[in-house]
Enzyme design. Structure first.
Site, short mmCIF file in Angstrom:
data_model
loop_
_atom_site.label_atom_id
_atom_site.label_comp_id
_atom_site.label_asym_id
_atom_site.label_seq_id
_atom_site.Cartn_x
_atom_site.Cartn_y
_atom_site.Cartn_z
N ARG A 25 0.82 -1.22 0.00
CA ARG A 25 0.00 0.00 0.00
C ARG A 25 0.85 1.26 0.00
NH1 ARG A 25 -3.03 -0.12 5.05
NH2 ARG A 25 -1.29 -1.46 5.59
N ASN A 43 -6.22 -2.20 2.29
CA ASN A 43 -6.25 -3.65 2.44
C ASN A 43 -7.69 -4.09 2.56
OD1 ASN A 43 -3.48 -4.07 2.42
ND2 ASN A 43 -3.29 -4.07 4.64
#
Length: 99
Positions: A25, A43
């Site tokens: 990320r 996520n």
């Protein structure tokens, strides 16, 4: 430089593989910002990563290609893009909480 909303396209991405706990990320956020994209990344509870990206055709295509590689610590199995309506309220790229 960000494209105007009229000149932007949007995509929703589902990314699977070893993409959690490996800095994916953070890497995605930095890469999206470097391409001038707006949107978000987060996520998912199922172990995948999800993102909405919007910007110029070229930047969106490049991000999708880059997402398939990810950082060296990740192993990406699949990047599944879907068309997504451009959201004018997204003015930067951000990381969102897990859903």
């Amino acid at each position: 430089m960000r494209a105007t909303v009229a000149g932007m396209i949007g995509r929703h991405l589902c990314i699977t593989g070893r993409v959690q706990g490996v800095g994916y990320r953070y890497w995605f956020l930095a890469r999206a910002e470097s391409l001038g994209l707006t949107g978000w990344v987060r996520n998912r509870a199922d172990g995948s990563v999800e993102a909405v990206i919007q910007g110029s055709d070229a930047a969106v295509i490049q991000m999708i290609a880059d997402a398939a590689d990810g950082p060296s610590t990740a192993r990406v199995d699949l990047v599944l893009p879907h068309d997504h309506k451009v959201d004018a309220t997204l003015t930067r790229f951000e990381q969102r909480p897990t859903c």
